[in-house]
Scaffold this motif. Structure first.
Motif, PDB file in Angstrom:
ATOM      1  N   UNK A 144      40.666  50.898  46.859  1.00  0.00           N
ATOM      2  CA  UNK A 144      40.485  50.190  46.423  1.00  0.00           C
ATOM      3  C   UNK A 144      38.272  50.374  46.260  1.00  0.00           C
ATOM      4  N   UNK A 145      38.463  49.491  47.311  1.00  0.00           N
ATOM      5  CA  UNK A 145      37.253  49.586  47.263  1.00  0.00           C
ATOM      6  C   UNK A 145      35.725  51.216  47.070  1.00  0.00           C
ATOM      7  N   UNK A 146      36.680  52.268  47.546  1.00  0.00           N
ATOM      8  CA  UNK A 146      35.883  53.185  46.706  1.00  0.00           C
ATOM      9  C   UNK A 146      35.757  53.677  45.788  1.00  0.00           C
ATOM     10  N   UNK A 147      36.934  53.301  44.765  1.00  0.00           N
ATOM     11  CA  UNK A 147      37.249  53.235  42.871  1.00  0.00           C
ATOM     12  C   UNK A 147      35.323  52.479  42.445  1.00  0.00           C
ATOM     13  N   UNK A 148      36.075  51.269  42.797  1.00  0.00           N
ATOM     14  CA  UNK A 148      34.999  49.915  42.588  1.00  0.00           C
ATOM     15  C   UNK A 148      33.479  50.020  43.643  1.00  0.00           C
ATOM     16  N   UNK A 149      33.665  51.267  44.848  1.00  0.00           N
ATOM     17  CA  UNK A 149      32.009  50.666  45.280  1.00  0.00           C
ATOM     18  C   UNK A 149      30.659  50.695  43.754  1.00  0.00           C
ATOM     19  N   UNK A 150      31.045  51.577  42.882  1.00  0.00           N
ATOM     20  CA  UNK A 150      30.501  51.750  41.550  1.00  0.00           C
ATOM     21  C   UNK A 150      29.961  51.466  41.060  1.00  0.00           C
ATOM     22  N   UNK A 151      31.132  50.162  41.237  1.00  0.00           N
ATOM     23  CA  UNK A 151      30.198  49.274  40.265  1.00  0.00           C
ATOM     24  C   UNK A 151      29.984  47.978  40.967  1.00  0.00           C
ATOM     25  N   UNK A 152      29.702  47.836  42.100  1.00  0.00           N
ATOM     26  CA  UNK A 152      29.010  47.217  42.825  1.00  0.00           C
ATOM     27  C   UNK A 152      29.032  46.947  44.282  1.00  0.00           C
ATOM     28  N   UNK A 153      27.351  47.950  43.458  1.00  0.00           N
ATOM     29  CA  UNK A 153      26.868  47.799  45.153  1.00  0.00           C
ATOM     30  C   UNK A 153      26.497  47.249  46.836  1.00  0.00           C
ATOM     31  N   UNK A 154      26.871  45.978  46.548  1.00  0.00           N
ATOM     32  CA  UNK A 154      26.972  44.600  46.757  1.00  0.00           C
ATOM     33  C   UNK A 154      27.763  44.717  48.149  1.00  0.00           C
ATOM     34  N   UNK A 155      29.103  45.681  47.952  1.00  0.00           N
ATOM     35  CA  UNK A 155      30.660  45.320  48.317  1.00  0.00           C
ATOM     36  C   UNK A 155      30.240  45.909  50.362  1.00  0.00           C
ATOM     37  N   UNK A 156      30.559  44.712  50.922  1.00  0.00           N
ATOM     38  CA  UNK A 156      30.778  44.636  52.408  1.00  0.00           C
ATOM     39  C   UNK A 156      31.812  45.997  53.115  1.00  0.00           C
ATOM     40  N   UNK A 157      31.935  45.430  54.157  1.00  0.00           N
ATOM     41  CA  UNK A 157      33.358  46.165  55.347  1.00  0.00           C
ATOM     42  C   UNK A 157      34.372  44.707  54.756  1.00  0.00           C
ATOM     43  N   UNK A 158      35.113  45.242  54.346  1.00  0.00           N
ATOM     44  CA  UNK A 158      36.497  43.876  54.201  1.00  0.00           C
ATOM     45  C   UNK A 158      36.819  43.263  55.844  1.00  0.00           C
ATOM     46  N   UNK A 159      37.490  42.637  55.670  1.00  0.00           N
ATOM     47  CA  UNK A 159      38.038  41.729  56.927  1.00  0.00           C
ATOM     48  C   UNK A 159      39.720  42.216  56.653  1.00  0.00           C
ATOM     49  N   UNK A 160      40.129  43.175  57.430  1.00  0.00           N
ATOM     50  CA  UNK A 160      41.807  42.969  57.273  1.00  0.00           C
ATOM     51  C   UNK A 160      41.888  42.347  58.358  1.00  0.00           C
ATOM     52  N   UNK A 161      43.289  41.098  58.612  1.00  0.00           N
ATOM     53  CA  UNK A 161      43.978  40.216  59.510  1.00  0.00           C
ATOM     54  C   UNK A 161      45.366  40.996  59.054  1.00  0.00           C
ATOM     55  N   UNK A 162      45.541  40.724  59.946  1.00  0.00           N
ATOM     56  CA  UNK A 162      47.233  39.739  59.958  1.00  0.00           C
ATOM     57  C   UNK A 162      48.000  38.341  60.657  1.00  0.00           C
TER      58      UNK A 162
END
Length: 268
Positions: free
Chosen positions: A71-89
């Motif tokens: 998902x983030x790879x697909x949106x990265x071209x639209x949003x260069x400010x995206x940072x590393x996602x937080x993945x939690x359980x």
């Protein structure tokens, strides 16, 4: 700098929310952080310490990373400010609330499917997550250009808080602003100019906006049922409203927000 937390899953609603967050970043300085909560459900070993549980948690986290990476790879071209996602359980609502408090975010964004009744919107906003949220939140139903916003004024909540929220989040942004003072009536639909000397809400909102150098492009008073009015508000890239936390299912403002197809920003 506005800190924004965006909740994401591997679905269309999350993609829409991310792109909308990127529109915010094009208007002003934004720190955009995504979070994905992997709820364990009934899978995995029993609660407790040990090698088996640690291994299971690592596998669950990796599964979450894999789900969101595409998902983030697909949106990265639209949003260069995206940072590393937080993945939690954990429990979704608890983990998001914890991150909102820990990170002192200014805004929370979530993509949602268009709902068919105000009772569903009531249930969502009445959930523990939103009831305990300290910051405003945006529910993104559709991806619309963020060029003009509507400040929706009603007697269900103090409009002064709405204006102060808008001024804080959109400070310095170049965006058009309209004011609408809404009065519910069961039948018919009418619009009239929002003259400050005739409508107290328009007067107060205009004064507060002017104090920070803002002027509204259009001020109106609308009377009518929520469904009828919503059809005339499709031009806005964002509709902002203040709601009291003790709102009821009979709230006409809530019903109007449900019918509106634009993203909505809600503050308490």
């Amino acid at each position: 700098m506005i800190k924004v937390l965006v909740a994401v899953d591997s679905d269309l609603a999350s993609s829409i929310a991310l792109r909308y967050g990127c529109q915010l970043a094009n208007l002003m300085e934004v720190e955009l952080q995504t979070i994905h909560v992997k709820e364990p459900g009934l899978e995995g070993p029993a609660t407790g310490a040990g090698w088996a549980r640690r291994t299971w948690e690592k596998e669950l986290l990796q599964k979450g990373k894999d789900e969101i990476a595409q998902l983030l790879k697909a949106e990265s071209s639209f949003c260069p400010v995206l940072s590393k996602p937080l993945i939690v359980i954990g429990d979704r609502e608890e983990e998001i609330l914890h991150e909102l408090q820990r990170g002192a975010y200014d805004l929370f964004v979530e993509g949602i499917p268009s709902v068919s009744s105000s009772s569903k919107l009531y249930q969502k906003i009445h959930s523990s997550l939103y009831q305990h949220m300290g910051c405003p939140f945006i529910l993104v139903k559709n991806l619309l250009p963020l060029q003009k916003v509507l400040l929706l004024l009603s007697d269900e909540a103090d409009p002064r808080h709405l204006i102060s929220t808008f001024l804080r989040i959109f400070r310095g942004a170049k965006i058009g602003v309209d004011l609408l003072s809404y009065k519910f009536q069961q039948t018919g639909l009418s619009f009239s100019p929002g003259e400050e000397e005739k409508d107290r809400r328009i007067k107060d909102a205009g004064r507060l906006l002017a104090s920070e150098g803002w002027t509204s492009d259009q001020s109106r008073v609308a009377q009518g049922p929520p469904a009828g009015l919503a059809e005339h508000l499709q031009e806005y890239g964002l509709v902002l409203a203040a709601i009291d936390r003790s709102f009821s299912k009979k709230s006409q403002l809530l019903a109007l927000l449900d019918y509106i197809s634009s993203p909505v920003l809600v503050c308490w």
